[in-house]
Every structure is written in C-alpha cells, then in structure tokens.
Design a protein around this motif. Structure first.
Motif, PDB file in Angstrom:
ATOM      1  N   SER A 113      62.775 -67.525  49.109  1.00  0.00           N
ATOM      2  CA  SER A 113      62.770 -67.601  47.657  1.00  0.00           C
ATOM      3  C   SER A 113      63.132 -69.000  47.174  1.00  0.00           C
ATOM      4  N   LYS A 114      64.111 -69.641  47.848  1.00  0.00           N
ATOM      5  CA  LYS A 114      64.515 -70.986  47.430  1.00  0.00           C
ATOM      6  C   LYS A 114      63.518 -72.045  47.887  1.00  0.00           C
TER       7      LYS A 114
ATOM      8  N   THR B 278      68.553 -72.671  42.267  1.00  0.00           N
ATOM      9  CA  THR B 278      68.040 -71.369  41.838  1.00  0.00           C
ATOM     10  C   THR B 278      66.807 -71.561  40.963  1.00  0.00           C
TER      11      THR B 278
ATOM     12  N   GLU C  73      60.653 -62.453  42.777  1.00  0.00           N
ATOM     13  CA  GLU C  73      61.816 -61.828  43.402  1.00  0.00           C
ATOM     14  C   GLU C  73      61.430 -61.344  44.794  1.00  0.00           C
ATOM     15  N   ALA C  74      62.350 -61.490  45.732  1.00  0.00           N
ATOM     16  CA  ALA C  74      62.163 -60.935  47.071  1.00  0.00           C
ATOM     17  C   ALA C  74      62.664 -59.500  47.057  1.00  0.00           C
TER      18      ALA C  74
ATOM     19  N   ARG D 237      70.965 -73.509  50.589  1.00  0.00           N
ATOM     20  CA  ARG D 237      72.119 -72.646  50.331  1.00  0.00           C
ATOM     21  C   ARG D 237      72.924 -73.090  49.110  1.00  0.00           C
TER      22      ARG D 237
ATOM     23  N   ASP E  77      63.867 -55.926  48.579  1.00  0.00           N
ATOM     24  CA  ASP E  77      64.633 -55.525  49.763  1.00  0.00           C
ATOM     25  C   ASP E  77      64.026 -54.299  50.435  1.00  0.00           C
TER      26      ASP E  77
ATOM     27  N   ASP F  40      64.569 -66.040  56.201  1.00  0.00           N
ATOM     28  CA  ASP F  40      65.078 -64.864  55.521  1.00  0.00           C
ATOM     29  C   ASP F  40      64.624 -64.869  54.068  1.00  0.00           C
ATOM     30  N   PRO F  41      64.634 -63.686  53.404  1.00  0.00           N
ATOM     31  CA  PRO F  41      64.174 -63.628  52.008  1.00  0.00           C
ATOM     32  C   PRO F  41      64.876 -64.623  51.087  1.00  0.00           C
ATOM     33  N   GLU F  42      66.191 -64.821  51.256  1.00  0.00           N
ATOM     34  CA  GLU F  42      66.921 -65.754  50.403  1.00  0.00           C
ATOM     35  C   GLU F  42      66.396 -67.175  50.565  1.00  0.00           C
ATOM     36  N   TYR F  43      66.174 -67.598  51.830  1.00  0.00           N
ATOM     37  CA  TYR F  43      65.660 -68.942  52.089  1.00  0.00           C
ATOM     38  C   TYR F  43      64.219 -69.086  51.590  1.00  0.00           C
TER      39      TYR F  43
ATOM     40  N   VAL G   3      59.024 -60.539  54.713  1.00  0.00           N
ATOM     41  CA  VAL G   3      59.469 -60.807  53.348  1.00  0.00           C
ATOM     42  C   VAL G   3      58.441 -60.272  52.362  1.00  0.00           C
TER      43      VAL G   3
END
Length: 411
Positions: free
Chosen positions: A311-312, A91, A145-146, A86, A148, A306-309, A126
């Motif tokens: 991606s990182k 990034t 990129e993930a 987080r 949506d 989740d997509p954010e996690y 995802v």
C-alpha cells in the motif's frame, strides 16, 4: 557525402545537456508538496526511488535496493527502503492526497464531469480495492485499501473507499463506474445520496419488477447482438426500500469476426441509454492502468511484499506514474514524441502508445544517448549523410530537457 562545407560535428552539435534524473522524474508541484511533508533526507530518498522505478520498471524491493545509487552496502540500502515504507507519515492522506488535488486542478476544470472507476485486483496474496480517475484513456489511482481477505469486497468496504474519494471531488461532477462485483442496488442508493451519477453493470439474472407486478430476469428480455433496450424507472431486485432506477441494456453487434459473448446491463441514474453506455465504456481504462502497474510497467506483482508495504509502495508508484503522464503532455505540446517512440498514423483506429508509455520511455531514450555520445559521434564521422538528421534529433533532445528543466526544476 554532404555537399558544401565540411561539417565539424563537435562544433556544430548543440550543447550537451547534463541529466539530473532523480530531480526531473518528479514534477515540480510534487516536489514542493513532498518537501513540506518529509524530512529532507527522506525526500531525496523518494526522488532516488522514483528514478529507479522509471528506469528499471520493477517494483521489487531487492532490485530497487541493488540499483539505488548510494555508496553503502546492499543490506543497508534494503533496510533504508524498508524504513522509508514504515514511516508513520508515509500515508496516502499525508503524501498522496495533496498530489491528487494538484492533478485535479491541472487536468480538470470546476464542475466538469469526472469518471471514477472502482475495481479490485490482486498482487500475489495482496487483495487491493482501488478507486481511480479516468483520464486520456488511462486511469490513475486516487485511493485504495488492502483487504484482509481474499475474494470480493463488501458494501461497507466499497462505501468507505468511494466516500474517501468523493470527498476530494467536491468541485466536480462524479460518475462512478463499476463492474458486476459492484452491482448492488444498495450501493446505487448510497451513491445517489452522495449526489453522484453511477453506471454499475448488473448480472444477467438480476430481477426487474414489471408493471404487472411480475419479476423478470434481465436475460429474459430477448436481447440479441446489435440490439439495445432502455428500462426506465424500474425497481431492481425484490428489495423495495431502495427506490427505482434505469437500466441500459445493449448487446454489441459482431464486427470483423469479433463476437461479444453477452449483453451489457447497466444500472444507472442517467436518463439516456447512449450516454450511459458511453460512460460505462470509460471503465476499461482502469484495466489498462492495472496492466501498467503489473507486467506492462512496474511489475508490482513480483514485489512479494506484505499488504502494508504494498500500500505504501503504491504511493511512490502513483507519484512516478502520474509524473510520467504529465511529462507526456509537455512532450506532445513540443511535438517531439516521435523521437521517443514509434509515431501514430491516421490509418490506425487505436493509438500505439499511452501517455504513461511516452512519459516513462523518454528516460530510456535520453540516458543511453548521453552515455554513448562519443560512440555516436564517431559513427557519424563515418556515415556523414546522417549529420543533419542527427542535429535535428539533438535539437529535439535539447528542447525536451529545457522544457522539463523549466517545468520540473528543483524547488
């Protein structure tokens, strides 16, 4: 029995090499970059995370938290990993792009042709759109990129990920490769404006304008297995504002009982059919990379993040993945990869193991050997005919670790 003097295994064996896994699992250049971008405690946590990824080959957060060698409660370790993913500076632009520039410098020379494959894959719910560099029959991620949504990407999304990737290749000659999801002449026109070559596979019902002002579908050109055709300077689809292109058509012949189901139709701005077909064949390396990221390597599909996690986490995985590939190069230069995996033979048309496999599995060879050294010594006291081979293997291990120590020592 070994003839001649008696051999004292403990005395004659090479010195024991103490392994510092978290340091050696990331190449030295990456360590410098990560230290500059991250707080030192965060940097050390990334080293431990890469170590766990290499040894467990599972990208599930709970499993990584279980193996994280920090003497705190499990829930605390899991929360620590989530906080890591987080962080605002965790990034692609801040952490991964500097690593990409290092890779480009180490793997390519200026003005060299670089193949970029664009493709989309899914991990559970995802949906990831990714651009990768093709290198040594494998690909490594450059940007992603993930999405949506489910299903195919659109032109704006494709241009966005490709534009970001091409900006990193200003000193190279890019060739963009895409399957039928990326068949749009609009994308081809945009790539031409970016001074990039491209090979984009077309659907068989794509219409081509003939000299008699009649549109004909590609499947109606009469290709058969073992034949090829090059359509030069043709308008593709009925939209005239995007100019003309070449279309390389080939239906691979049957070989050893294997029959291809359909022909390839490749939209390109290259001027030779054999060059266009050979370039497009590089695209399949991204499929091998996706297999490495999934069940063949890190089991990313089981992460359920989740997509954010996701991606990182892909940033950490990309660091681990490319570190393994670079370590394989060092092992092959020393000629000791045969100690790590089954060696190649001249009778095989395809190699058994990729650079990623060799680089990753060196740790699976080194760690148990160190842990069980006393047992192995006792075994060799019984089977003394193995002693000379054992000494050669220990020497190979020492060479590998010394080389890695020199090229990947902590900064």
């Amino acid at each position: 029995m070994v003839k001649g003097r008696a051999i004292d295994i403990k005395k004659d064996r090479p010195k024991t090499v103490i392994l510092t896994y978290p340091i050696k699992m990331i190449v030295k250049e990456y360590q410098t970059l990560l230290k500059n971008e991250l707080h030192h405690a965060t940097y050390l946590l990334v080293l431990l995370l890469v170590s766990s990824l290499h040894l467990l080959k599972i990208a599930k957060l709970e499993v990584l938290a279980e193996s994280l060698p920090i003497p705190i409660q499990f829930d605390s370790r899991r929360r620590k990993l989530r906080r890591l993913l987080r962080l605002p500076n965790f990034t692609i632009e801040d952490l991964w792009f500097p690593c990409v520039r290092v890779l480009l410098q180490k793997m390519f020379v200026p003005k060299e042709r670089i193949y970029l494959a664009i493709d989309r894959t899914s991990w559970g719910i995802v949906n990831i759109l990714m651009v990768s560099v093709i290198y040594d029959h494998r690909a490594w991620p450059i940007y992603w990129e993930a999405l949506d949504k489910k299903g195919n990407s659109n032109l704006d999304e494709q241009k966005r990920v490709l534009g970001t990737s091409l900006a990193l290749l200003s000193e190279s000659v890019p060739v963009v490769l895409g399957d039928r999801e990326f068949c749009s002449p609009k994308l081809a026109h945009w790539l031409g404006e970016q001074n990039a070559y491209f090979c984009l596979r077309q659907k068989c019902n794509t219409k081509i304008l003939e000299e008699a002002e009649v549109y004909q579908e590609l499947r109606d050109y009469g290709l058969q297995p073992g034949t090829k055709l090059f359509l030069n300077d043709r308008q593709v689809t009925k939209q005239k504002e995007f100019g003309t292109y070449n279309v390389a058509c080939k239906w691979k012949r049957s070989y050893r009982g294997f029959k291809t189901k359909e022909a390839w139709f490749i939209l390109t701005n290259l001027t030779d059919i054999d060059e266009a077909i050979k370039c497009y064949q590089h695209r399949f390396s991204i499929e091998e990379m996706f297999r490495d990221l999934k069940s063949g390597g890190y089991s990313l599909e089981g992460s359920k993040l989740d997509p954010e996690y996701i991606s990182k986490l892909l940033i950490v995985i990309s660091i681990a993945y490319t570190s393994a590939m670079l370590q394989d190069k060092a092992l092959k230069r020393m000629g000791i990869q045969k100690y790590i995996a089954r060696p190649e033979t001249s009778s095989r048309l395809e190699r058994r193991h990729s650079a990623f496999y060799i680089g990753q599995h060196q740790y699976h060879w080194l760690m148990p050997t160190q842990m069980c050294e006393k047992i192995v010594d006792e075994l060799l006291q019984i089977n003394r005919r193995w002693v000379e081979f054992y000494k050669k293997g220990k020497r190979a291990m020492e060479l590998a670790m010394n080389k890695l120590e020199a090229s990947m020592s902590p900064c």
